[in-house]
Design a protein around this motif. Structure first.
Motif, PDB file in Angstrom:
ATOM      1  N   LEU A 151      11.454  -4.575   4.320  1.00  0.00           N
ATOM      2  CA  LEU A 151      12.437  -3.521   4.581  1.00  0.00           C
ATOM      3  C   LEU A 151      11.815  -2.378   5.375  1.00  0.00           C
ATOM      4  CD1 LEU A 151      14.240  -3.506   1.141  1.00  0.00           C
ATOM      5  CD2 LEU A 151      15.274  -4.083   3.348  1.00  0.00           C
ATOM      6  N   ARG A 152      10.578  -2.040   5.038  1.00  0.00           N
ATOM      7  CA  ARG A 152       9.865  -0.994   5.788  1.00  0.00           C
ATOM      8  C   ARG A 152       9.790  -1.376   7.268  1.00  0.00           C
ATOM      9  NH1 ARG A 152       5.504   2.337   3.869  1.00  0.00           N
ATOM     10  NH2 ARG A 152       5.225   0.888   2.140  1.00  0.00           N
ATOM     11  N   ALA A 153       9.446  -2.618   7.542  1.00  0.00           N
ATOM     12  CA  ALA A 153       9.333  -3.084   8.922  1.00  0.00           C
ATOM     13  C   ALA A 153      10.698  -3.104   9.621  1.00  0.00           C
ATOM     14  CB  ALA A 153       8.700  -4.468   8.965  1.00  0.00           C
ATOM     15  N   ALA A 154      11.745  -3.432   8.883  1.00  0.00           N
ATOM     16  CA  ALA A 154      13.087  -3.537   9.460  1.00  0.00           C
ATOM     17  C   ALA A 154      13.748  -2.179   9.692  1.00  0.00           C
ATOM     18  CB  ALA A 154      13.983  -4.383   8.554  1.00  0.00           C
ATOM     19  N   HIS A 155      13.231  -1.139   9.037  1.00  0.00           N
ATOM     20  CA  HIS A 155      13.829   0.207   9.138  1.00  0.00           C
ATOM     21  C   HIS A 155      12.745   1.231   9.501  1.00  0.00           C
ATOM     22  CE1 HIS A 155      17.633  -1.142   7.369  1.00  0.00           C
ATOM     23  NE2 HIS A 155      16.889  -1.863   6.558  1.00  0.00           N
ATOM     24  N   PRO A 156      12.238   1.193  10.728  1.00  0.00           N
ATOM     25  CA  PRO A 156      11.149   2.103  11.095  1.00  0.00           C
ATOM     26  C   PRO A 156      11.546   3.575  11.096  1.00  0.00           C
ATOM     27  CG  PRO A 156      11.940   0.924  13.021  1.00  0.00           C
ATOM     28  CD  PRO A 156      12.624   0.318  11.827  1.00  0.00           C
ATOM     29  N   ASP A 157      12.845   3.850  11.061  1.00  0.00           N
ATOM     30  CA  ASP A 157      13.316   5.238  11.044  1.00  0.00           C
ATOM     31  C   ASP A 157      13.415   5.794   9.629  1.00  0.00           C
ATOM     32  OD1 ASP A 157      15.382   3.390  10.565  1.00  0.00           O
ATOM     33  OD2 ASP A 157      16.914   4.860  11.086  1.00  0.00           O
ATOM     34  N   VAL A 158      13.060   4.992   8.629  1.00  0.00           N
ATOM     35  CA  VAL A 158      13.107   5.406   7.226  1.00  0.00           C
ATOM     36  C   VAL A 158      11.690   5.385   6.681  1.00  0.00           C
ATOM     37  CG1 VAL A 158      14.001   4.823   4.930  1.00  0.00           C
ATOM     38  CG2 VAL A 158      15.431   4.446   6.959  1.00  0.00           C
ATOM     39  N   ARG A 159      11.351   6.391   5.904  1.00  0.00           N
ATOM     40  CA  ARG A 159      10.022   6.436   5.274  1.00  0.00           C
ATOM     41  C   ARG A 159      10.106   5.718   3.928  1.00  0.00           C
ATOM     42  NH1 ARG A 159       5.610  10.938   5.481  1.00  0.00           N
ATOM     43  NH2 ARG A 159       4.233  10.211   3.830  1.00  0.00           N
ATOM     44  N   SER A 201       0.844  -1.181   0.000  1.00  0.00           N
ATOM     45  CA  SER A 201       0.000   0.000   0.000  1.00  0.00           C
ATOM     46  C   SER A 201       0.885   1.239   0.000  1.00  0.00           C
ATOM     47  CB  SER A 201      -0.894  -0.007   1.234  1.00  0.00           C
ATOM     48  OG  SER A 201      -0.090  -0.036   2.395  1.00  0.00           O
ATOM     49  N   ALA A 202       0.400   2.265  -0.639  1.00  0.00           N
ATOM     50  CA  ALA A 202       1.159   3.513  -0.663  1.00  0.00           C
ATOM     51  C   ALA A 202       1.233   4.075   0.743  1.00  0.00           C
ATOM     52  CB  ALA A 202       0.494   4.518  -1.598  1.00  0.00           C
ATOM     53  N   GLY A 203       2.369   4.580   1.080  1.00  0.00           N
ATOM     54  CA  GLY A 203       2.517   5.268   2.351  1.00  0.00           C
ATOM     55  C   GLY A 203       2.774   4.362   3.510  1.00  0.00           C
ATOM     56  N   GLY A 204       1.776   4.201   4.349  1.00  0.00           N
ATOM     57  CA  GLY A 204       1.979   3.508   5.600  1.00  0.00           C
ATOM     58  C   GLY A 204       2.205   4.542   6.674  1.00  0.00           C
ATOM     59  N   PRO A 205       2.478   4.107   7.876  1.00  0.00           N
ATOM     60  CA  PRO A 205       2.675   5.085   8.936  1.00  0.00           C
ATOM     61  C   PRO A 205       3.901   5.937   8.651  1.00  0.00           C
ATOM     62  CG  PRO A 205       3.103   2.847   9.713  1.00  0.00           C
ATOM     63  CD  PRO A 205       2.614   2.744   8.311  1.00  0.00           C
ATOM     64  N   PRO A 206       3.779   7.249   8.823  1.00  0.00           N
ATOM     65  CA  PRO A 206       4.918   8.107   8.533  1.00  0.00           C
ATOM     66  C   PRO A 206       6.065   7.859   9.503  1.00  0.00           C
ATOM     67  CG  PRO A 206       3.071   9.396   9.384  1.00  0.00           C
ATOM     68  CD  PRO A 206       2.605   7.975   9.251  1.00  0.00           C
ATOM     69  N   ALA A 207       7.244   7.836   8.966  1.00  0.00           N
ATOM     70  CA  ALA A 207       8.446   7.697   9.788  1.00  0.00           C
ATOM     71  C   ALA A 207       8.860   9.088  10.257  1.00  0.00           C
ATOM     72  CB  ALA A 207       9.570   7.063   8.974  1.00  0.00           C
ATOM     73  N   ALA A 208       9.782   9.122  11.183  1.00  0.00           N
ATOM     74  CA  ALA A 208      10.331  10.392  11.621  1.00  0.00           C
ATOM     75  C   ALA A 208      10.979  11.079  10.427  1.00  0.00           C
ATOM     76  CB  ALA A 208      11.369  10.135  12.716  1.00  0.00           C
ATOM     77  N   PRO A 209      11.055  12.410  10.439  1.00  0.00           N
ATOM     78  CA  PRO A 209      11.710  13.097   9.329  1.00  0.00           C
ATOM     79  C   PRO A 209      13.111  12.537   9.137  1.00  0.00           C
ATOM     80  CG  PRO A 209      10.719  14.671  10.847  1.00  0.00           C
ATOM     81  CD  PRO A 209      10.609  13.301  11.483  1.00  0.00           C
ATOM     82  N   GLY A 210      13.492  12.407   7.922  1.00  0.00           N
ATOM     83  CA  GLY A 210      14.817  11.879   7.632  1.00  0.00           C
ATOM     84  C   GLY A 210      14.828  11.123   6.328  1.00  0.00           C
ATOM     85  N   TRP A 211      15.431   9.982   6.319  1.00  0.00           N
ATOM     86  CA  TRP A 211      15.660   9.224   5.096  1.00  0.00           C
ATOM     87  C   TRP A 211      14.369   8.691   4.481  1.00  0.00           C
ATOM     88  CZ3 TRP A 211      20.230   8.823   2.558  1.00  0.00           C
ATOM     89  CH2 TRP A 211      21.341   9.382   3.215  1.00  0.00           C
TER      90      TRP A 211
END
Length: 134
Positions: A45-53, A12-22
């Motif tokens: 990868l999205r799940a493994a890198h929650p600090d990346v959008r 799905s497009a988007g998902g929960p927004p990550a913190a500003p950054g990568w």
């Protein structure tokens, strides 16, 4: 050891927004079998890198975001540091490839952006996804 991909519907497009950054943006197409398979990898990868959008852009359904960019090879990935596009190009559809690239780009710190076309694509996507420009 080679990463494997399993068939799945595009994320799905988007998902929960990550913190500003990568940001990691996959530029794909619904008709592309490789893209459909890469969807599961991208979600992992999205799940493994929650600090990346992570964002998924279908270049045909959202052609205004791609603009004049001619995506010839799928998947094509755009990586940005939140402000500047840092990579735009095709990648092998394996989790390890994108993970290593993201780590290397993050280690580089304030390296030079990749170019005006990549920057323009990133700014259109960022704006479309509700994250205003500078």
């Amino acid at each position: 050891m080679q990463d494997t991909i399993s068939p799945a519907a595009p994320p799905s497009a988007g998902g929960p927004p990550a913190a500003p950054g990568w940001w990691v943006v996959c530029l794909c197409a619904a008709w592309c079998g490789v893209c459909r398979e890469y969807g599961a990898v991208f979600e992992a990868l999205r799940a493994a890198h929650p600090d990346v959008r992570f964002e998924w852009v279908d270049v045909e359904d959202e052609e205004d975001l791609a603009g004049d960019l001619d995506v010839e090879t799928f998947p094509t990935v755009l990586v940005a540091d939140g402000t500047h596009a840092r990579f735009l190009g095709p990648v092998l559809p394996q989790a390890g490839v994108l993970t290593r690239m993201l780590a290397a780009l993050r280690e580089q710190g304030a390296a030079a952006p990749v170019g005006a076309e990549a920057q323009a694509v990133f700014e259109r996507i960022r704006y479309a996804r509700g994250v205003g420009g500078n």
